[in-house]
Write a protein that holds these residues in place. Structure first.
Motif, short mmCIF file in Angstrom:
data_model
loop_
_atom_site.label_atom_id
_atom_site.label_comp_id
_atom_site.label_asym_id
_atom_site.label_seq_id
_atom_site.Cartn_x
_atom_site.Cartn_y
_atom_site.Cartn_z
N ALA A 185 0.85 -1.19 0.00
CA ALA A 185 0.00 0.00 0.00
C ALA A 185 0.88 1.24 0.00
O ALA A 185 2.02 1.21 0.46
N GLY A 186 0.37 2.32 -0.53
CA GLY A 186 1.07 3.58 -0.49
C GLY A 186 0.13 4.70 -0.08
O GLY A 186 -1.08 4.48 0.02
N THR A 187 0.70 5.88 0.17
CA THR A 187 -0.13 7.00 0.60
C THR A 187 0.01 8.16 -0.38
O THR A 187 1.12 8.52 -0.76
N LEU A 188 -1.12 8.71 -0.76
CA LEU A 188 -1.14 9.86 -1.64
C LEU A 188 -1.80 11.01 -0.88
O LEU A 188 -2.91 10.86 -0.39
N LYS A 189 -1.09 12.15 -0.79
CA LYS A 189 -1.67 13.30 -0.08
C LYS A 189 -1.90 14.42 -1.08
O LYS A 189 -0.95 14.85 -1.76
N VAL A 190 -3.12 14.89 -1.17
CA VAL A 190 -3.41 16.04 -2.02
C VAL A 190 -3.52 17.25 -1.10
O VAL A 190 -4.31 17.27 -0.16
N VAL A 191 -2.67 18.27 -1.38
CA VAL A 191 -2.58 19.43 -0.50
C VAL A 191 -2.68 20.71 -1.34
O VAL A 191 -2.69 20.65 -2.58
N THR A 192 -2.72 21.84 -0.69
CA THR A 192 -2.74 23.11 -1.42
C THR A 192 -1.33 23.42 -1.92
O THR A 192 -0.35 22.82 -1.48
N ALA A 193 -1.23 24.37 -2.85
CA ALA A 193 0.07 24.71 -3.45
C ALA A 193 1.07 25.14 -2.38
O ALA A 193 2.23 24.73 -2.41
N ASP A 194 0.62 25.94 -1.42
CA ASP A 194 1.52 26.41 -0.36
C ASP A 194 2.02 25.26 0.49
O ASP A 194 3.22 25.16 0.79
N GLU A 195 1.09 24.40 0.88
CA GLU A 195 1.48 23.25 1.69
C GLU A 195 2.47 22.37 0.94
O GLU A 195 3.41 21.84 1.51
N PHE A 196 2.25 22.26 -0.38
CA PHE A 196 3.15 21.43 -1.19
C PHE A 196 4.55 22.01 -1.20
O PHE A 196 5.53 21.28 -0.99
N GLU A 197 4.65 23.31 -1.44
CA GLU A 197 5.98 23.94 -1.47
C GLU A 197 6.68 23.75 -0.14
O GLU A 197 7.88 23.45 -0.09
N ALA A 198 5.94 23.94 0.94
CA ALA A 198 6.53 23.78 2.28
C ALA A 198 7.01 22.36 2.48
O ALA A 198 8.12 22.12 2.99
N TRP A 199 6.20 21.39 2.06
CA TRP A 199 6.59 19.99 2.23
C TRP A 199 7.84 19.67 1.42
O TRP A 199 8.79 19.08 1.92
N LEU A 200 7.85 20.11 0.14
CA LEU A 200 8.99 19.80 -0.74
C LEU A 200 10.27 20.41 -0.16
O LEU A 200 11.34 19.79 -0.18
#
Lengths: 598, 282
Positions: free
Chosen positions: B257-272
């Motif tokens: 199994a894997g996990t896919l997280k759909v987030v907002t653009a800001d959250e994505f930049e912060a995560w990356l």
């Protein structure tokens, strides 16, 4: 025609009935004995294949449950009484392999094909009796490596009946991918040779040994179906044989037909690459899809004849029935790619295979409507074989329709490899073919063994089996719609599948009932072989040639009689005839007038 | 010696016909009722992608068609059994067995339905496989026994070239800082995507065949070793979604199994930005 007659004479004179037990019942050249041998062996394997399915349902219905008795009996498969993941995948693999190749294929073409073709076309035996015996004896020989997989290190194969490379190509990929997978491939290769021998025989026999007057368009649909099925087998099985040999080479000779460079499998680096895993899929499904029709066309042929006989009415649209079988056969070679919509092959290919796949539904629909039209206006009697033939039609329709969902590639992106597919093929191919086999057994058992099967037990069998079959396979559609994928040992890791526990348990219980229902047939066979009423020559008042000889027919089938055919196979309820059937061997005018005078 | 069947020629079977018809109808009704219940309890997981809506709509169209045909055919089957059961001695079946007009009708009508489905299905298939729109994000998805890894190109937008033979803790997927474009790459165990932003996933496998399946997105694409298969879609909802392996890949298949997280653009930049890169650079 002269050639046909001469061959028939020669076979007659050269066929002396063997007298020793071994030559008569074991190493027999008689097509009837060989047909029954095929049926009996398939029958035993059906019990094994069914038991394996019960194991699958045990795991899915009660995840993680301990079964102390099974743990004591099979400690390696059920460590601490819990079924192991590896053994679960082996169950899936062997259930599919056994049911498709060793039960349905062998029972329909090897069993009924052998028994019925010569009898229904007025021949004394197959064209090549020795090849025929060889074809049967390769079947148990193929079983030896298959069953031996349970006794080799690493255990039986776990790569599914489709054995997708590289999982099946590299021993490091999985525990059962070692000696077990090699033996599996060898077993399949031997069985394919058996199918090829059989197919050659059927084609030659139908073309060369038909009795005088038996034109192609007078053949019963059973023979037409067997004939066309043999052509499909002859053209498609060699491709799987080649693929199996190539896979054996990849495994043991260092080739890389199916291994891409740069892959790292189980720690082993694939250096010499250049192969393509999709090549295996193309080769496998080039057989694999025609194979589905190898399992359904003979079933359709037998069901057509059984429906006409029990509705006391000629089959509706005979020429169209023949044409639609031929059309299905032709198209069956052009649809294999619908198993590969999400495999990574080019999307344009997906479009092409979608078109052919949806077109093949047209001849299938024609057949269904022609069966309904045959029943329409009939005088239907509800013998057990008729009940199972009706069940076949119902199951075939249900399973066929869901094919329209799966044939659409964009929708198949969701459903591919889910339980929706499992439901689909268990209806259209698994259960429908099985019901046709039962219909055939109830119909021809009296001819084969000279005794009637018990009709009450037969009815009970049907009344239990049809609802249980629906209860088992229909809910699997819902599991598929919910997103449950195939071949998983447990759904516990996926929260979104949590609601399926009750559904899976229901399916498991229904499956056990279904298995028990078919045991009624086993009881019936044993009881009827010993205590069944003696069968007359033509207990079903049928028109085809096999019913014009004693039950069971003697060696050489016709004695001193010269078989001559005067009409098609469906002269039921002919206006003016005294009886509601006129057998094929009755001379044209005699059928109507002579008997009317008496 | 009369068999049951020979006697039956004299005896009506109307009762048997009625009961068998009732069985066929009952089984079909149970199937319909079951579907009714299932539609409330076990139907599709909640939709979370743009093109998934089109898939669902086509499924519904096909489903309605096959449901109607199912009801008509099973009902007719039951009806003929009930209506044309043997009425015993004196009853004779009709002798007719040809009707070109009827046969033409049930060749042409299914053909028209199927051609319609082909056109609908074909156009959707082409749409699903059309080129990624401008601005689409690209992520490499790597399947292996028994898990998923996700390879992001980093700010330079260039994916470093993977070499599975060099895959190690220090060089995940064989990526080293000195490879072109690899220094700013990120390899993650979770797939992060931006809501409403189209994405092009490049599906690959290290070892055997797996299949990347996200039920909520109606997306499935096999991961075949030696081959890169693209799949394009647009997530429409934020949230966490399961990734399922849909192709038998070995003993651990069911745990892949894997996990896919759909987030907002800001959250994505912060995560990356929070993820370690191959070259340790940001």
């Amino acid at each position: 025609m002269a050639v046909v007659q001469r061959v028939a004479h020669e076979t007659a004179t050269h066929h002396h009935e063997p007298t020793s037990f071994w030559r008569k019942y074991v190493f027999s050249l008689d097509h009837k004995v060989i047909g029954i041998q095929y049926l009996a062996t398939s029958f035993l394997l059906a019990l094994l294949g069914g038991l394996l399915a019960m194991g699958i349902r045990l795991a899915l219905g009660w995840p993680g449950q301990r079964w102390p008795l099974l743990g004591a009996l099979f400690p390696s498969a059920f460590p601490n009484g819990v079924i192991s993941q590896g053994f679960y995948l082996n169950l899936v693999t062997m259930h599919g392999t056994i049911m498709i190749f060793f039960v349905l294929s062998t029972a329909l073409t090897g069993g009924f094909g052998n028994y019925l073709i010569p009898l229904q076309i007025g021949a004394r035996d197959m064209a090549f009796p020795l090849l025929n015996a060889l074809s049967y004896w390769l079947f148990p020989i193929a079983l030896i490596p298959l069953l031996a997989t349970y006794f080799v290190p690493g255990g039986g194969p776990v790569s599914g009946w489709t054995a997708y490379a590289p999982l099946s190509a590299v021993p490091q990929a999985a525990p059962g991918s070692g000696a077990g997978q090699t033996l599996w491939l060898i077993s399949l290769a031997i069985l394919i040779v058996a199918f090829l021998f059989g197919s050659l025989n059927y084609i030659t026999t139908v073309l060369q040994l038909r009795a005088r007057g038996m034109s192609m368009m007078r053949l019963p649909l059973t023979v037409w179906a067997m004939f066309i099925t043999a052509i499909i087998s002859l053209l498609s099985f060699p491709v799987l044989l080649a693929a199996a040999i190539m896979l054996l080479f990849d495994r043991h000779a260092g080739t890389s037909f199916f291994l891409p460079a740069g892959a790292v499998i189980g720690g082993r680096v694939i250096e010499a690459g250049g192969g393509d895993p999709l090549l295996w899929q193309h080769l496998f499904w080039f057989l694999g899809h025609p194979e589905v029709y190898i399992l359904i066309l003979p079933a359709m042929g037998m069901v057509s004849d059984i429906i006409a006989n029990n509705a006391r009415k000629p089959i509706f649209g005979y020429p169209v029935m023949v044409l639609s079988v031929a059309a299905i056969a032709l198209l069956s070679f052009l649809v294999w790619g619908h198993h590969m919509f999400v495999s990574g092959m080019h999307p344009m290919l997906g479009t092409a295979f979608m078109i052919t796949t949806l077109i093949i539904a047209v001849p299938s629909a024609i057949k269904t409507f022609n069966w309904l039209a045959t029943l329409w206006g009939g005088k239907i009697r509800f013998t057990p074989q008729m009940l199972f033939a009706i069940g076949f039609v119902s199951l075939f329709v249900t399973g066929g329709l869901t094919g329209l969902v799966l044939g659409n590639p964009a929708v198949d992106m969701y459903f591919h490899d889910t339980y929706f597919v499992v439901a689909h093929f268990h209806f259209v191919m698994g259960s429908a073919s099985l019901f046709a086999i039962f219909a055939g057994l109830y119909h021809w058992f009296p001819k084969m063994f000279g005794r009637m099967l018990d009709e009450r037990l037969g009815r009970l069998h049907f009344w239990l089996a049809l609802p249980a079959t629906y209860a088992t396979f229909f809910p699997m559609h819902f599991a598929g719609i919910a997103g449950m994928v195939r071949r998983i040992y447990s759904t516990e890791l996926y929260g979104f599948l949590g609601g399926l526990e009750g559904l899976n348990r229901f399916v498991s219980i229904a499956a056990f009932v279904m298995f028990a229902a078919h045991m009624v047939f086993v009881v019936n066979v044993v009881y009827s072989l010993v205590r069944g009423r003696r069968a007359s020559e033509n207990p079903w008042r049928a028109t085809t040639l096999e019913w014009s000889v004693p039950s069971p027919p003697p060696h050489g089938n016709w004695g001193d009689r010269e078989v001559e055919v005067h009409r098609w196979a469906y002269d039921y309820s002919v206006p003016g005839a005294p009886d509601d059937f006129v057998p094929q061997h009755v001379p044209a005018e005699v059928g109507v007038t002579a008997r009317a005078r008496s | 010696m009369a068999t049951d069947v020979e006697r039956a020629e004299q005896r009506p079977e109307t009762l048997r016909g009625a009961t068998v018809a009732a069985l066929i109808w009952a089984v079909s009704l149970a199937a319909i009722a079951g579907t009714w219940v299932a539609a409330r309890r076990w139907w599709f997981p909640e939709l979370a992608s743009q093109q998934g809506a089109l898939v669902d709509r086509l499924f519904t169209t096909i489903f309605v068609i096959i449901a109607i045909v199912f009801v008509l055919v099973q009902a007719t089957l039951g009806w003929v059994l009930w209506r044309y059961a043997s009425r015993g001695a004196g009853h004779r079946a009709a002798p007719w067995h040809e009707n070109p007009r009827l046969e033409l009708a049930w060749t042409v009508i299914p053909a028209v339905i199927l051609i319609t489905l082909t056109v609908l299905g074909g156009s959707l298939w082409l749409r699903v496989h059309s080129a990624a729109p401008a601005g689409a994000m690209t992520v490499e998805v790597i399947a292996e026994q028994f898990g998923w890894r996700f390879h992001y190109p980093g700010p330079d937008g260039v994916l470093g070239s993977i070499d599975f033979r060099g895959d190690s803790r220090n060089a995940p997927l064989g990526l080293r800082a000195d490879l072109a474009g690899a220094a700013d790459d990120v390899v993650s165990r979770e797939l992060y995507l931006v809501v409403d932003r189209p994405v092009r996933l490049l599906i690959r496998s290290k070892d055997v065949i797996h299949s990347f399946y996200v039920p909520h997105f109606r997306i499935k694409q096999d991961a075949v070793p030696g081959r890169t298969s693209p799949v394009v879609f647009t997530p429409t909802r934020t949230g966490t979604f399961p990734i399922v392996c849909a192709e038998l890949c070995g003993v651990g298949h069911y745990v892949m199994a894997g996990t896919l997280k759909v987030v907002t653009a800001d959250e994505f930049e912060a995560w990356l930005a929070s993820q370690p890169t191959i070259g340790g650079v940001r």
